[in-house]
Design an enzyme around this catalytic site. Structure first.
Site, PDB file in Angstrom:
ATOM      1  N   LYS A  83      -5.046 -32.506  19.924  1.00  0.00           N
ATOM      2  CA  LYS A  83      -5.981 -32.701  21.036  1.00  0.00           C
ATOM      3  C   LYS A  83      -5.657 -33.953  21.838  1.00  0.00           C
ATOM      4  O   LYS A  83      -4.860 -34.793  21.430  1.00  0.00           O
ATOM      5  CB  LYS A  83      -7.427 -32.741  20.510  1.00  0.00           C
ATOM      6  CG  LYS A  83      -7.968 -31.335  20.232  1.00  0.00           C
ATOM      7  CD  LYS A  83      -9.425 -31.340  19.853  1.00  0.00           C
ATOM      8  CE  LYS A  83      -9.895 -29.898  19.591  1.00  0.00           C
ATOM      9  NZ  LYS A  83     -11.271 -29.868  19.060  1.00  0.00           N
ATOM     10  N   ARG A  86      -9.284 -28.059  10.869  1.00  0.00           N
ATOM     11  CA  ARG A  86      -8.839 -26.968  11.756  1.00  0.00           C
ATOM     12  C   ARG A  86      -7.575 -27.431  12.463  1.00  0.00           C
ATOM     13  O   ARG A  86      -7.625 -28.338  13.281  1.00  0.00           O
ATOM     14  CB  ARG A  86      -9.945 -26.635  12.756  1.00  0.00           C
ATOM     15  CG  ARG A  86      -9.598 -25.506  13.729  1.00  0.00           C
ATOM     16  CD  ARG A  86     -10.740 -25.269  14.723  1.00  0.00           C
ATOM     17  NE  ARG A  86     -10.414 -24.206  15.662  1.00  0.00           N
ATOM     18  CZ  ARG A  86      -9.735 -24.390  16.785  1.00  0.00           C
ATOM     19  NH1 ARG A  86      -9.320 -25.584  17.127  1.00  0.00           N
ATOM     20  NH2 ARG A  86      -9.473 -23.367  17.580  1.00  0.00           N
TER      21      ARG A  86
HETATM   22  C1  8Y4 Z   1      -4.393 -29.218  22.443  1.00  0.00           C
HETATM   23  C2  8Y4 Z   1      -4.712 -28.559  21.323  1.00  0.00           C
HETATM   24  C3  8Y4 Z   1      -5.338 -29.379  23.433  1.00  0.00           C
HETATM   25  C4  8Y4 Z   1      -5.983 -28.040  21.153  1.00  0.00           C
HETATM   26  C5  8Y4 Z   1      -6.598 -28.843  23.278  1.00  0.00           C
HETATM   27  C6  8Y4 Z   1      -6.931 -28.163  22.146  1.00  0.00           C
HETATM   28  C7  8Y4 Z   1     -12.662 -26.790  17.925  1.00  0.00           C
HETATM   29  C8  8Y4 Z   1     -13.040 -25.465  17.695  1.00  0.00           C
HETATM   30  C9  8Y4 Z   1     -11.679 -25.553  19.382  1.00  0.00           C
HETATM   31  C10 8Y4 Z   1     -13.205 -27.799  17.082  1.00  0.00           C
HETATM   32  C11 8Y4 Z   1     -14.375 -26.043  15.938  1.00  0.00           C
HETATM   33  C12 8Y4 Z   1      -8.778 -26.960  21.078  1.00  0.00           C
HETATM   34  C13 8Y4 Z   1     -12.533 -23.253  18.770  1.00  0.00           C
HETATM   35  C14 8Y4 Z   1     -10.133 -26.514  21.484  1.00  0.00           C
HETATM   36  N1  8Y4 Z   1     -11.800 -26.829  18.978  1.00  0.00           N
HETATM   37  N2  8Y4 Z   1     -13.880 -25.081  16.719  1.00  0.00           N
HETATM   38  N3  8Y4 Z   1     -12.410 -24.703  18.628  1.00  0.00           N
HETATM   39  N4  8Y4 Z   1     -14.063 -27.381  16.101  1.00  0.00           N
HETATM   40  N5  8Y4 Z   1     -15.227 -25.737  14.939  1.00  0.00           N
HETATM   41  N6  8Y4 Z   1      -8.193 -27.650  22.063  1.00  0.00           N
HETATM   42  O1  8Y4 Z   1     -12.958 -29.008  17.217  1.00  0.00           O
HETATM   43  O2  8Y4 Z   1      -8.306 -26.725  19.998  1.00  0.00           O
HETATM   44  S1  8Y4 Z   1     -10.705 -25.008  20.728  1.00  0.00           S
END
Ligand code: 8Y4
Length: 283
Positions: free
Chosen positions: A228, A262
């Site tokens: 992230k 996760r």
């Molecule tokens: C790079 C990688 C940039 C990943 C953005 C992202 C969470 C989640 C997501 C979380 C739970 C994401 C579905 C966003 N984040 N579910 N989901 N907790 N429970 N972004 O932090 O991974 S999606």
């Protein structure tokens, strides 16, 4: 290591998650932009193969999502979301020994994937969509409630908090009570600080530093920070350069008592978890 007081077994449909240790949840995105072209069936095939690889690498949960939560992402209709997610949930449930988490806010997707063998409902909107609480309650499955203000599309980039940890905690407590009122026993609730959702970089770092405070809510914590922007911003790294930073946060989250991590990089994160567990098990 911080020891938490909450119980150690989370029933997830036909499987049980042992919460006395830390688990790795592998991320499986089934969105058209996640995979190169080749059509629906090729994408499904690729998704299932990715799930197999993550289970072989040590994931005990797979988080299957069919709706992008990126700001500006296209809104996915119910039929389209179901069409993406259901065949993959069905195949994983039949073929793999893993708990299937479904990343959805949609009542119909909650009901249908539960029928197909999902073991956990992971809703970034904390079951705030009309009908979602009831649909989740009817499945009998555990739910992950995540802190987020607003919607993924319109969540502000510079939200204001007077008391970040207190407000995140109060939000999760309110959603937990809403679950209980809807017939979801509190024993089926998992909580998540919601890193990257309606939070500035400083909010993300501060919330991570103080996440232990959320143990006061009495429920296991799930943490999602893999790749992230809080990693990218702290280290000035692009998405594909964020592995080391993500692993540092995975190790820290584990020390802070998080029970589910996760992540995208399952094999690497499982090594972190196993290494820490090996040291913690020594005399
Ligand atoms: C790079 C990688 C940039 C990943 C953005 C992202 C969470 C989640 C997501 C979380 C739970 C994401 C579905 C966003 N984040 N579910 N989901 N907790 N429970 N972004 O932090 O991974 S999606």
């Amino acid at each position: 290591m911080i020891s938490t007081l909450h119980p150690t077994r989370l029933p997830c449909g036909n499987r049980v998650l042992d919460l006395s240790r830390t688990h790795v949840m592998g991320i499986l995105n089934i969105t058209p932009d996640s995979f190169s072209d080749g059509g629906r069936f090729a994408q499904r095939d690729l998704a299932i193969r990715h799930a197999v690889a993550m289970v072989e690498a040590g994931a005990t949960l797979i988080d299957v999502g069919g709706e992008s939560t990126r700001p500006g992402a296209k809104v996915v209709g119910v039929a389209e979301e179901l069409d993406r997610v259901a065949p993959v949930v069905d195949a994983i449930a039949r073929e793999l020994d893993v708990i299937i988490s479904v990343d959805t806010s949609t009542p119909q997707v909650i009901s249908e994937t539960a029928r197909l063998g999902a073991g956990l409902i992971n809703d970034v909107r904390s079951l705030r969509r009309p009908g979602a609480l009831q649909a989740a309650a009817d499945t009998g499955l555990p739910v992950c409630l995540m802190h987020m203000l607003g919607e993924p599309g319109d969540m502000q980039d510079s939200p204001h908090y007077d008391d970040l940890v207190g407000e995140v905690s109060a939000f999760l407590d309110e959603r937990m009570q809403a679950c209980v009122a809807a017939g979801i026993p509190v024993e089926r609730v998992v909580l998540d600080p919601g890193f990257g959702f309606a939070k500035t970089h400083e909010h993300n770092l501060s919330l991570f530093r103080h996440m232990e405070a959320l143990h006061a809510l009495g429920r296991p914590l799930l943490v999602g920070v893999s790749r992230k922007s809080m990693v990218g911003r702290a280290l000035n790294r692009t998405v594909d350069q964020r592995l080391s930073g993500s692993l540092a946060l995975a190790a820290m989250a584990m020390f802070k008592g998080a029970r589910i991590l996760r992540v995208h990089d399952v094999a690497e994160t499982v090594d972190v978890v196993r290494m820490i567990a090996a040291v913690e098990a020594a005399e």
